[in-house]
Motif scaffolding. Structure first.
Motif, mmCIF file in Angstrom:
data_model
loop_
_atom_site.group_PDB
_atom_site.id
_atom_site.type_symbol
_atom_site.label_atom_id
_atom_site.label_comp_id
_atom_site.label_asym_id
_atom_site.label_seq_id
_atom_site.Cartn_x
_atom_site.Cartn_y
_atom_site.Cartn_z
ATOM 1 N N ASP A 1 16.244 13.996 -34.276
ATOM 2 C CA ASP A 1 15.938 15.036 -35.258
ATOM 3 C C ASP A 1 14.704 14.623 -36.047
ATOM 4 O O ASP A 1 14.767 14.297 -37.230
ATOM 5 N N LYS A 2 13.558 14.616 -35.371
ATOM 6 C CA LYS A 2 12.301 14.216 -35.997
ATOM 7 C C LYS A 2 11.222 15.209 -35.615
ATOM 8 O O LYS A 2 11.392 16.032 -34.727
ATOM 9 N N ALA A 3 10.111 15.104 -36.307
ATOM 10 C CA ALA A 3 9.013 16.034 -36.082
ATOM 11 C C ALA A 3 8.430 15.866 -34.679
ATOM 12 O O ALA A 3 8.421 14.767 -34.119
ATOM 13 N N GLU A 4 7.942 16.970 -34.130
ATOM 14 C CA GLU A 4 7.295 16.933 -32.823
ATOM 15 C C GLU A 4 5.910 16.302 -32.952
ATOM 16 O O GLU A 4 5.337 16.225 -34.036
ATOM 17 N N GLU A 5 5.382 15.835 -31.848
ATOM 18 C CA GLU A 5 4.036 15.290 -31.797
ATOM 19 C C GLU A 5 3.282 16.011 -30.683
ATOM 20 O O GLU A 5 3.586 15.829 -29.500
ATOM 21 N N ASN A 6 2.336 16.850 -31.058
ATOM 22 C CA ASN A 6 1.582 17.639 -30.091
ATOM 23 C C ASN A 6 2.506 18.433 -29.168
ATOM 24 O O ASN A 6 2.254 18.573 -27.973
ATOM 25 N N TRP B 1 5.570 17.667 -28.327
ATOM 26 C CA TRP B 1 6.571 16.841 -27.649
ATOM 27 C C TRP B 1 7.660 16.415 -28.622
ATOM 28 O O TRP B 1 7.375 15.986 -29.740
ATOM 29 N N ARG B 2 8.901 16.519 -28.197
ATOM 30 C CA ARG B 2 10.049 16.159 -29.034
ATOM 31 C C ARG B 2 10.467 14.718 -28.747
ATOM 32 O O ARG B 2 10.616 14.325 -27.585
ATOM 33 N N PRO B 3 10.667 13.885 -29.790
ATOM 34 C CA PRO B 3 11.080 12.501 -29.556
ATOM 35 C C PRO B 3 12.511 12.419 -29.033
ATOM 36 O O PRO B 3 13.396 13.138 -29.476
ATOM 37 N N ILE B 4 12.721 11.533 -28.077
ATOM 38 C CA ILE B 4 14.023 11.346 -27.446
ATOM 39 C C ILE B 4 14.687 10.090 -28.006
ATOM 40 O O ILE B 4 14.017 9.087 -28.274
ATOM 41 N N ASP B 5 15.991 10.129 -28.195
ATOM 42 C CA ASP B 5 16.771 9.002 -28.701
ATOM 43 C C ASP B 5 16.595 7.799 -27.779
ATOM 44 O O ASP B 5 16.997 7.826 -26.614
ATOM 45 N N ASN B 6 15.983 6.723 -28.300
ATOM 46 C CA ASN B 6 15.675 5.584 -27.432
ATOM 47 C C ASN B 6 16.861 4.652 -27.202
ATOM 48 O O ASN B 6 16.736 3.640 -26.512
ATOM 49 N N LEU B 7 18.013 4.968 -27.789
ATOM 50 C CA LEU B 7 19.232 4.219 -27.484
ATOM 51 C C LEU B 7 20.038 4.880 -26.373
ATOM 52 O O LEU B 7 20.719 4.213 -25.606
#
Length: 411
Positions: A191-196, A198-204
């Protein structure tokens, strides 16, 4: 065990901790990315004073835009570690609109900028004087597009658990993989801001399936192993993608291909991981624009520097005026003023061409003890943005083989 150093640290804490109970502003996007600087502000609005913490993760300088200042007031700003050399009086309005400079040398560092409203007139050193004092350059803002809609629409329209390599990203650090809709819908996003876009994926809970022995290793694993790999997802034009950022570090530092059959994995702590189909994992490439565009070529004759093969695009963007040394049958020319090598100082970059192949010569780079993950910043004339490419800079002992040096091929 109390000594002078202890008391000095205590006094510093006393002078700074009070601001942390006031207004907080995140001045840059929060990130653990080693290529991004981090800045935050603690502002005492009533007393019109506070502090800004700046983490310059690659050294150099960063322009910071404070918030919550009185636009009608003047402020004294100073670097806590170098107060006399950096003290300047700026207007609150200009500081918030045009920014103030935080600077250090070439090594990763941190700075504390203290500020307070004063009645004094505008004065103090210009930005150029501050940069000269630290021996630093203000890094240009790097603009990049990982992939635009037109490019992404060329990808295959997968539907299930399929996955295949599609293209390098536009930062020269990772790759973009097309996946099926069925797999994409199971990806755990943060649940974080997109970058260009792209949505960040849970790295765990997301990772790469390696083989039967190791199974699925989450992105967090690669981070703790020293590779700052992150995963991002995006839907575009009815197609679905996973971007693995910073997988360049998985490749051999001499620029060789590092391909293997892998699977993307949604990791269930209770077992029963969801795996994509097998695909070819491309961690390190050369020649796929705008992907990896620089790779190790050879040492120079005296083995005190290194020569790299570069793409025509980079060569046309960095070549400058003036003749340099004669080496390997090439009369090297300088690079233009907009080109910056983010690594230790004392290395002279030159651009050259021979038999239609383009090269970058880093004279004196063998002075480094170990190879270093290096970024070459330049103004991309084709896309009209500042961008960078990533490569390994060879020192006296390169990462891949300790004392075994790569073959010194002739150009």
């Amino acid at each position: 065990g109390i000594n002078e150093e202890t008391m000095s640290a205590l006094e510093e804490w006393r002078s700074l901790h009070k601001y942390m109970y006031n207004d907080f502003y995140q001045l840059t996007d929060y990130s653990l990315d080693t290529e991004k600087n981090l800045a935050m502000e603690f502002n005492d609005y009533e007393n019109r004073e506070g502090e800004i913490l700046v983490y310059l993760r690659m050294g150099g300088a960063e322009r910071i835009f404070p918030r919550g200042w009185d636009k009608n007031a003047n402020y004294e700003v100073r670097d806590r570690d170098y107060p006399e050399r950096t003290r300047r009086i700026v207007s609150g309005k200009d500081a918030m609109e045009k920014g103030i400079l935080a600077a250090r040398g070439n090594e990763p560092s941190a700075a504390v900028l203290e500020y307070r409203a004063v009645e004094e007139a505008l004065s103090g050193p210009e930005d150029g004087a501050i940069l000269a004092f630290f021996g630093a350059k203000e890094r240009p803002a790097v603009t990049y597009t990982v992939a635009d809609e037109a490019e992404l629409r060329k990808a295959p329209a997968l539907k299930g658990a399929e996955a295949e390599y599609f293209m390098p990203d536009g930062m020269s650090t990772g790759g973009i993989y097309a996946v099926g809709k069925g797999f994409y819908e199971k990806i755990p996003f943060e649940d974080k801001a997109e970058e260009n876009g792209w949505r960040p994926i849970d790295n765990l809970r997301f990772g790469i399936w390696v083989d039967e022995e190791y199974g699925a290793l989450p992105m967090r694993y690669w981070n703790s192993a020293g590779f700052p790999v992150t995963a991002w997802g995006r839907e575009a034009g009815g197609r679905y993608f996973v971007w693995l950022k910073d997988t360049f570090g998985f490749g051999d530092p001499d620029g060789a291909w590092k391909n293997g059959v892998r699977r993307l994995a949604v990791i269930d702590p209770e077992g029963g991981n969801i795996l994509s189909d097998e695909f070819t994992f491309c961690a390190n490439e050369f020649g796929k624009l705008p992907g990896r565009e620089i790779r190790f070529g050879c040492y120079d004759t005296e083995r005190t520097g290194t020569i790299y093969v570069i793409s025509d695009r980079i060569y046309e963007s960095i070549k400058g005026e003036g003749e340099g040394p004669l080496e390997k049958g090439i009369r090297w020319r300088g690079v233009n003023d907009e080109t910056e090598l983010l690594t230790d100082s004392g290395i002279a970059p030159w651009a050259g061409e021979k038999d239609g192949t383009k090269y970058l010569y880093l004279q004196g780079s063998q002075s480094k003890t170990m190879s270093d993950r290096t970024r070459l910043y330049f103004f991309d004339k084709e896309r009209k943005v500042y961008t960078y490419t990533v490569f390994y800079l060879y020192g006296r002992h390169h990462r891949a083989g300790g004392d075994a040096q790569p073959e010194n091929v002739s150009l």
